[in-house]
Design a protein around this motif. Structure first.
Motif, PDB file in Angstrom:
ATOM      1  N   VAL A  83      -9.423 -26.316  13.340  1.00 48.02           N
ATOM      2  CA  VAL A  83      -8.170 -26.701  13.979  1.00 48.02           C
ATOM      3  C   VAL A  83      -7.227 -25.309  14.527  1.00 48.02           C
ATOM      4  O   VAL A  83      -6.717 -25.663  15.256  1.00 48.02           O
ATOM      5  CB  VAL A  83      -7.279 -27.327  12.990  1.00 48.02           C
ATOM      6  CG1 VAL A  83      -7.583 -28.916  12.820  1.00 48.02           C
ATOM      7  CG2 VAL A  83      -6.815 -26.789  11.786  1.00 48.02           C
ATOM      8  N   SER A  84      -7.648 -24.435  14.034  1.00 45.44           N
ATOM      9  CA  SER A  84      -7.355 -23.071  14.374  1.00 45.44           C
ATOM     10  C   SER A  84      -8.086 -22.282  15.427  1.00 45.44           C
ATOM     11  O   SER A  84      -7.646 -21.246  16.100  1.00 45.44           O
ATOM     12  CB  SER A  84      -7.155 -22.123  13.137  1.00 45.44           C
ATOM     13  OG  SER A  84      -6.480 -22.490  12.054  1.00 45.44           O
ATOM     14  N   LEU A  85      -8.999 -23.040  15.651  1.00 46.08           N
ATOM     15  CA  LEU A  85      -9.865 -22.241  16.941  1.00 46.08           C
ATOM     16  C   LEU A  85      -9.454 -22.926  18.167  1.00 46.08           C
ATOM     17  O   LEU A  85      -8.888 -23.972  18.255  1.00 46.08           O
ATOM     18  CB  LEU A  85     -11.370 -22.893  16.881  1.00 46.08           C
ATOM     19  CG  LEU A  85     -12.041 -22.453  15.545  1.00 46.08           C
ATOM     20  CD1 LEU A  85     -13.541 -23.279  15.366  1.00 46.08           C
ATOM     21  CD2 LEU A  85     -12.255 -20.969  15.298  1.00 46.08           C
ATOM     22  N   THR A  86      -9.481 -22.140  19.153  1.00 45.08           N
ATOM     23  CA  THR A  86      -9.265 -22.132  20.652  1.00 45.08           C
ATOM     24  C   THR A  86     -10.107 -23.120  21.188  1.00 45.08           C
ATOM     25  O   THR A  86     -11.205 -23.338  20.777  1.00 45.08           O
ATOM     26  CB  THR A  86      -9.197 -20.952  21.438  1.00 45.08           C
ATOM     27  OG1 THR A  86     -10.610 -20.647  21.595  1.00 45.08           O
ATOM     28  CG2 THR A  86      -8.137 -19.805  20.860  1.00 45.08           C
ATOM     29  N   PRO A  87      -9.697 -23.893  22.151  1.00 41.67           N
ATOM     30  CA  PRO A  87     -10.682 -25.181  22.889  1.00 41.67           C
ATOM     31  C   PRO A  87     -11.931 -24.466  23.292  1.00 41.67           C
ATOM     32  O   PRO A  87     -12.928 -25.009  23.299  1.00 41.67           O
ATOM     33  CB  PRO A  87      -9.713 -25.496  23.974  1.00 41.67           C
ATOM     34  CG  PRO A  87      -8.336 -25.341  23.704  1.00 41.67           C
ATOM     35  CD  PRO A  87      -8.311 -24.186  22.795  1.00 41.67           C
ATOM     36  N   GLU A  88     -11.899 -23.314  23.850  1.00 42.41           N
ATOM     37  CA  GLU A  88     -12.937 -22.677  24.091  1.00 42.41           C
ATOM     38  C   GLU A  88     -14.147 -22.110  23.100  1.00 42.41           C
ATOM     39  O   GLU A  88     -15.096 -22.505  23.236  1.00 42.41           O
ATOM     40  CB  GLU A  88     -12.524 -21.019  24.934  1.00 42.41           C
ATOM     41  CG  GLU A  88     -12.035 -21.406  26.352  1.00 42.41           C
ATOM     42  CD  GLU A  88     -10.399 -21.644  26.098  1.00 42.41           C
ATOM     43  OE1 GLU A  88      -9.961 -21.560  25.016  1.00 42.41           O
ATOM     44  OE2 GLU A  88      -9.787 -22.160  27.104  1.00 42.41           O
ATOM     45  N   GLN A  89     -13.544 -21.634  22.179  1.00 44.81           N
ATOM     46  CA  GLN A  89     -14.312 -21.520  20.948  1.00 44.81           C
ATOM     47  C   GLN A  89     -14.738 -22.718  20.274  1.00 44.81           C
ATOM     48  O   GLN A  89     -16.107 -22.848  20.099  1.00 44.81           O
ATOM     49  CB  GLN A  89     -13.607 -20.803  19.826  1.00 44.81           C
ATOM     50  CG  GLN A  89     -13.042 -19.464  20.203  1.00 44.81           C
ATOM     51  CD  GLN A  89     -12.014 -18.717  19.164  1.00 44.81           C
ATOM     52  OE1 GLN A  89     -11.137 -19.661  18.421  1.00 44.81           O
ATOM     53  NE2 GLN A  89     -12.292 -17.562  18.842  1.00 44.81           N
ATOM     54  N   GLN A  90     -14.054 -23.883  20.227  1.00 44.46           N
ATOM     55  CA  GLN A  90     -14.556 -25.036  19.946  1.00 44.46           C
ATOM     56  C   GLN A  90     -15.629 -25.679  20.810  1.00 44.46           C
ATOM     57  O   GLN A  90     -16.695 -26.262  20.346  1.00 44.46           O
ATOM     58  CB  GLN A  90     -13.554 -26.383  19.839  1.00 44.46           C
ATOM     59  CG  GLN A  90     -12.472 -26.078  18.616  1.00 44.46           C
ATOM     60  CD  GLN A  90     -11.183 -26.991  18.679  1.00 44.46           C
ATOM     61  OE1 GLN A  90     -11.176 -27.820  19.406  1.00 44.46           O
ATOM     62  NE2 GLN A  90     -10.595 -26.916  17.637  1.00 44.46           N
TER      63      GLN A  90
END
Length: 377
Positions: free
Chosen positions: A44-51
């Motif tokens: 949940v703490s990752l950015t959309p790009e990282q996800q």
């Protein structure tokens, strides 16, 4: 789609990928490792790009496991014990916001590999649980899943309990928990996940450790009686577990009478309506026969021949003259499932060198020719 077409081609002859497997698996595996270990954060703490990037790399790795199998592909994942906490952190956060199932599956396979790396299982972590407890807790979370995460969780626990230090700490408590769950659950997914894990445990653990808990394992196996014929997948794993329990018994003693019950159950499973269950039973029976004394193997083969002769009109078990036997046997009343299962078992026994007597081999050939004759008529 061209991608799917190529996958289907390689699934027919997946070994063709072996010379190139390391070159195609290592880059996405390292990229996934970099994302997980550099962020060291919950999903949940990752950015959309990282996800999105993590999902793409995980999906590519899943495709490779689908084509070549997870055992070969997971060898190229990182063996660095420093990756354990970041992987656990992402998996533990799955209850808050569920990542794509490909991410969960690949991370569970990675966790299974890391569980075998030498480290202190009772080592404290940044939570109140030890590392061993965190690994087990994460795997239990996914045992009731309906998808590939369940398979990955079973692999994790199978690897974890393979360690002698983990077996002494966690084996018995897991069996007690599984016994409680199977008696209360109505979920076929959890029932299957528990059974998958028991199969992995009996396969990977040493025989003395399995036999130490044999009665508990047998009680769990018997707890699945109400599920019989309700789920082909449950029946499939019940057969696998019986075969593995029998082999572990024979690893200690070739005269253990407890093997007889398992052999009888495997013989009955050869007539199961589901092909996968019949095939699992045939393979398990042949593997058990490899460890049996020759006279007991001959008895098993006689039982298989008797099953083929059942409902065969105008003749008994084939004898000597093959040409006459083919003309005399009437196979219209035989059970298709039984014949298929028994011939699978005979094929596995021959492949594994269990049929060493010429007379028995002759009868195998005659009955095999009956199948050819039946399909030609």
């Amino acid at each position: 789609m061209p991608e799917l077409t190529q996958i289907n081609v390689y699934q027919e002859q997946s070994y063709l990928l072996d010379p190139y497997l390391e070159d195609i698996v290592v880059p996405p595996a390292r990229a996934l490792q970099a994302l997980v270990c550099e962020t060291r954060a919950p999903w949940v703490s990752l950015t959309p790009e990282q996800q999105g990037a993590m999902s793409q790399f995980a999906r590519l790795l899943y495709v490779y496991t689908k084509v070549r199998g997870y055992k070969l592909v997971s060898r190229f994942l990182s063996h660095d014990i420093g990756d354990l906490i970041p992987v656990l952190t992402v998996l533990e956060s799955a209850t808050d916001a569920r990542p794509p199932w490909e991410v969960l599956y690949v991370l569970l396979l990675w966790l299974a590999l890391l569980a075998l790396v030498p480290f202190q299982l009772e080592q404290a972590s940044d939570t109140q649980l030890s590392l061993a407890q965190r690994i087990e807790h994460v795997a239990r979370m996914f045992l009731g899943s309906s998808g590939k995460e369940r398979d990955g969780a079973s692999v994790v626990l199978g690897h974890l309990y393979r360690r002698k230090d983990a077996a002494s700490l966690l084996y018995a408590p897991f069996l007690a928990w599984a016994r409680t769950e199977i008696q209360s659950t109505q979920s076929p997914f959890l029932a299957t996940g528990l059974l998958q894990t028991l199969c992995a445990m009996t396969k990977n653990s040493d025989a003395p450790n399995v036999l130490q808990h044999y009665e508990e394992l047998l009680a769990l196996l018997n707890s699945y009686a109400p599920w019989e014929h309700k789920s082909a997948l449950v029946d499939h794993y019940r057969v696998k577990l019986r075969g593995r329990l029998a082999r572990q018994l024979l690893a200690v003693s070739r005269d253990d009478e407890r093997v007889d019950d398992h052999v009888d159950a495997l013989l009955r499973a050869l007539s199961h309506a589901d092909t996968r269950v019949r095939y699992s039973s045939a393979k398990a029976l042949a593997r058990v026969c490899m460890r049996l004394p020759s006279e007991m193997t001959a008895q098993v083969l006689e039982t298989l021949f008797d099953a083929l002769a059942e409902n065969v009109r105008m003749a008994a078990t084939p004898a000597n003259d093959i040409s006459n036997e083919l003309e005399e046997l009437d196979l219209d009343a035989v059970s298709e499932s039984t014949w298929h299962g028994v011939h699978l078992a005979l094929a596995e026994c021959v492949r594994r060198g269990c049929v060493v007597d010429d007379a028995l081999m002759h009868r195998v050939v005659v009955w095999t020719l009956q199948v050819r004759q039946r399909h030609q008529s």
